[in-house]
Design a protein around this motif. Structure first.
Motif, PDB file in Angstrom:
ATOM      1  N   LEU A 157       0.810  -1.224   0.000  1.00  0.00           N
ATOM      2  CA  LEU A 157       0.000   0.000   0.000  1.00  0.00           C
ATOM      3  C   LEU A 157       0.844   1.276   0.000  1.00  0.00           C
ATOM      4  N   ASP A 158       2.057   1.180   0.550  1.00  0.00           N
ATOM      5  CA  ASP A 158       2.935   2.354   0.619  1.00  0.00           C
ATOM      6  C   ASP A 158       3.703   2.592  -0.679  1.00  0.00           C
ATOM      7  N   GLY A 159       3.409   1.764  -1.695  1.00  0.00           N
ATOM      8  CA  GLY A 159       4.072   1.959  -2.981  1.00  0.00           C
ATOM      9  C   GLY A 159       5.441   1.314  -3.064  1.00  0.00           C
ATOM     10  N   ARG A 160       5.885   0.709  -1.973  1.00  0.00           N
ATOM     11  CA  ARG A 160       7.174   0.006  -2.000  1.00  0.00           C
ATOM     12  C   ARG A 160       6.922  -1.492  -2.141  1.00  0.00           C
ATOM     13  N   ARG A 161       7.945  -2.202  -2.576  1.00  0.00           N
ATOM     14  CA  ARG A 161       7.808  -3.649  -2.753  1.00  0.00           C
ATOM     15  C   ARG A 161       7.314  -4.328  -1.478  1.00  0.00           C
ATOM     16  N   ILE A 162       6.507  -5.369  -1.637  1.00  0.00           N
ATOM     17  CA  ILE A 162       6.006  -6.098  -0.467  1.00  0.00           C
ATOM     18  C   ILE A 162       7.183  -6.746   0.255  1.00  0.00           C
ATOM     19  N   LEU A 163       7.973  -7.538  -0.478  1.00  0.00           N
ATOM     20  CA  LEU A 163       9.136  -8.212   0.123  1.00  0.00           C
ATOM     21  C   LEU A 163      10.440  -7.850  -0.586  1.00  0.00           C
ATOM     22  N   GLY A 164      10.374  -7.683  -1.893  1.00  0.00           N
ATOM     23  CA  GLY A 164      11.571  -7.375  -2.675  1.00  0.00           C
ATOM     24  C   GLY A 164      12.116  -8.586  -3.409  1.00  0.00           C
TER      25      GLY A 164
ATOM     26  N   ARG B 234      11.208  -3.212   4.015  1.00  0.00           N
ATOM     27  CA  ARG B 234      10.601  -2.470   2.902  1.00  0.00           C
ATOM     28  C   ARG B 234       9.700  -1.359   3.436  1.00  0.00           C
ATOM     29  N   ARG B 235       8.979  -1.649   4.550  1.00  0.00           N
ATOM     30  CA  ARG B 235       8.104  -0.618   5.135  1.00  0.00           C
ATOM     31  C   ARG B 235       8.909   0.545   5.689  1.00  0.00           C
ATOM     32  N   LEU B 236      10.143   0.250   6.124  1.00  0.00           N
ATOM     33  CA  LEU B 236      11.026   1.294   6.643  1.00  0.00           C
ATOM     34  C   LEU B 236      11.729   2.034   5.502  1.00  0.00           C
ATOM     35  N   GLY B 237      11.438   1.619   4.259  1.00  0.00           N
ATOM     36  CA  GLY B 237      12.045   2.276   3.108  1.00  0.00           C
ATOM     37  C   GLY B 237      13.436   1.766   2.785  1.00  0.00           C
ATOM     38  N   LEU B 238      13.843   0.649   3.394  1.00  0.00           N
ATOM     39  CA  LEU B 238      15.161   0.074   3.106  1.00  0.00           C
ATOM     40  C   LEU B 238      15.080  -0.784   1.854  1.00  0.00           C
ATOM     41  N   LYS B 239      16.044  -0.603   0.964  1.00  0.00           N
ATOM     42  CA  LYS B 239      16.085  -1.378  -0.278  1.00  0.00           C
ATOM     43  C   LYS B 239      16.589  -2.790  -0.006  1.00  0.00           C
ATOM     44  N   ARG B 240      16.315  -3.685  -0.940  1.00  0.00           N
ATOM     45  CA  ARG B 240      16.817  -5.051  -0.855  1.00  0.00           C
ATOM     46  C   ARG B 240      18.334  -5.017  -0.640  1.00  0.00           C
ATOM     47  N   GLY B 241      18.755  -5.695   0.439  1.00  0.00           N
ATOM     48  CA  GLY B 241      20.181  -5.767   0.726  1.00  0.00           C
ATOM     49  C   GLY B 241      20.687  -4.683   1.665  1.00  0.00           C
ATOM     50  N   ASP B 242      19.882  -3.619   1.875  1.00  0.00           N
ATOM     51  CA  ASP B 242      20.292  -2.606   2.865  1.00  0.00           C
ATOM     52  C   ASP B 242      20.321  -3.269   4.236  1.00  0.00           C
ATOM     53  N   PRO B 243      21.289  -2.870   5.071  1.00  0.00           N
ATOM     54  CA  PRO B 243      21.396  -3.546   6.369  1.00  0.00           C
ATOM     55  C   PRO B 243      20.349  -3.082   7.389  1.00  0.00           C
ATOM     56  N   LEU B 244      19.850  -4.019   8.172  1.00  0.00           N
ATOM     57  CA  LEU B 244      19.054  -3.722   9.355  1.00  0.00           C
ATOM     58  C   LEU B 244      19.692  -4.529  10.491  1.00  0.00           C
ATOM     59  N   PRO B 245      20.636  -3.882  11.206  1.00  0.00           N
ATOM     60  CA  PRO B 245      21.381  -4.629  12.230  1.00  0.00           C
ATOM     61  C   PRO B 245      20.444  -5.305  13.232  1.00  0.00           C
ATOM     62  N   VAL B 246      20.829  -6.439  13.714  1.00  0.00           N
ATOM     63  CA  VAL B 246      20.077  -7.308  14.620  1.00  0.00           C
ATOM     64  C   VAL B 246      18.974  -8.040  13.853  1.00  0.00           C
ATOM     65  N   GLY B 247      18.112  -7.297  13.164  1.00  0.00           N
ATOM     66  CA  GLY B 247      17.046  -7.932  12.384  1.00  0.00           C
ATOM     67  C   GLY B 247      17.619  -8.895  11.353  1.00  0.00           C
ATOM     68  N   ASP B 248      18.599  -8.434  10.581  1.00  0.00           N
ATOM     69  CA  ASP B 248      19.200  -9.283   9.547  1.00  0.00           C
ATOM     70  C   ASP B 248      19.854 -10.532  10.134  1.00  0.00           C
ATOM     71  N   GLN B 249      20.447 -10.395  11.316  1.00  0.00           N
ATOM     72  CA  GLN B 249      21.186 -11.521  11.892  1.00  0.00           C
ATOM     73  C   GLN B 249      20.264 -12.513  12.592  1.00  0.00           C
ATOM     74  N   LEU B 250      19.194 -11.987  13.208  1.00  0.00           N
ATOM     75  CA  LEU B 250      18.397 -12.869  14.070  1.00  0.00           C
ATOM     76  C   LEU B 250      17.003 -13.188  13.545  1.00  0.00           C
ATOM     77  N   ASP B 251      16.649 -12.658  12.355  1.00  0.00           N
ATOM     78  CA  ASP B 251      15.303 -12.910  11.816  1.00  0.00           C
ATOM     79  C   ASP B 251      14.994 -14.404  11.714  1.00  0.00           C
ATOM     80  N   PHE B 252      15.933 -15.157  11.183  1.00  0.00           N
ATOM     81  CA  PHE B 252      15.669 -16.592  10.967  1.00  0.00           C
ATOM     82  C   PHE B 252      15.663 -17.375  12.279  1.00  0.00           C
ATOM     83  N   VAL B 253      16.472 -16.924  13.246  1.00  0.00           N
ATOM     84  CA  VAL B 253      16.492 -17.593  14.555  1.00  0.00           C
ATOM     85  C   VAL B 253      15.151 -17.370  15.263  1.00  0.00           C
ATOM     86  N   ALA B 254      14.668 -16.126  15.231  1.00  0.00           N
ATOM     87  CA  ALA B 254      13.390 -15.810  15.884  1.00  0.00           C
ATOM     88  C   ALA B 254      12.265 -16.641  15.273  1.00  0.00           C
ATOM     89  N   GLY B 255      12.244 -16.723  13.938  1.00  0.00           N
ATOM     90  CA  GLY B 255      11.217 -17.516  13.265  1.00  0.00           C
ATOM     91  C   GLY B 255      11.340 -18.996  13.586  1.00  0.00           C
TER      92      GLY B 255
END
Ligand code: CTP
Ligand code: MG
Length: 166
Positions: free
Chosen positions: A47-54, A101-122
């Motif tokens: 809805l924000d005009g940015r890619r859903i997932l990328g 994507r909702r934060l406006g970060l492009k594919r591959g842009d870093p999101l510290p902590v999130g990038d490292q632990l997303d898969f562990v949390a899931g």
């Protein structure tokens, strides 16, 4: 208990935790090597005009991650846990890409902590209802994963598997 006993205990717990979460590690790493092709969001915007997932979240990466994690689980004599854990890892990874994507970060842009632990949390979220996970394993995996993730991603960059070193 001496300091060296405590150090040994920590290392043993870390080793057991990595063994326990090995299907999630393989699920997360497989798409870096074998992913690509049609993106899961089919190129569509939210809805924000940015890619859903990328473009970094593809069907091939998703299904090969499930296959790899299930195979590792099968080698550990627990294919179902391997499957559920990999599914959790991929959903966690996708959830953080959605957030990025909702934060406006492009594919591959870093999101510290999130990038490292997303898969562990899931992986924890989907596996915990199926099998009890010692709290010490969860704490250990949260501590050891970021340095391992940063190290393996830097290696993947040097091997030209990733175009960014994180
Ligand atoms: N990958 C894939 N399919 C998936 C997950 C990952 O093909 N379901 C591949 C993509 O080539 C992706 C790479 O694995 O670039 C690494 O994944 P990740 O670091 O999570 O993606 P990023 O490119 O950093 O994208 P994002 O900003 O969305 O996290
Ligand atoms: Mg990611």
């Amino acid at each position: 208990m001496t300091w060296s006993d405590m150090l040994v205990n920590c290392l043993v717990t870390a080793g057991k935790a990595i063994w326990f979460f090995l299907p999630a590690y393989f699920a997360n790493a497989t798409p870096v090597v074998l992913g690509g092709g049609t993106p899961i969001d089919l190129g569509k915007n939210f809805l924000d005009g940015r890619r859903i997932l990328g473009d970094g979240k593809t069907f091939r990466g998703f299904f090969l991650a499930l296959a790899a994690g299930t195979l590792i689980g099968a080698l550990q004599q627990r294919p179902f846990i391997g499957f559920i854990m990999s599914l959790g890892a991929m959903l966690g990874d996708m959830a953080v890409s959605f957030l990025k994507r909702r934060l406006g970060l492009k594919r591959g842009d870093p999101l510290p902590v999130g990038d490292q632990l997303d898969f562990v949390a899931g992986a924890v979220a989907l596996t915990a209802p199926v099998v009890s996970i010692p709290l010490s394993y969860v704490i250990a995996i949260v501590v050891v994963t970021p340095p391992i993730h940063l190290g393996t991603n830097a290696l993947a960059y040097l091997l030209k598997l990733k175009d960014r070193p994180w």
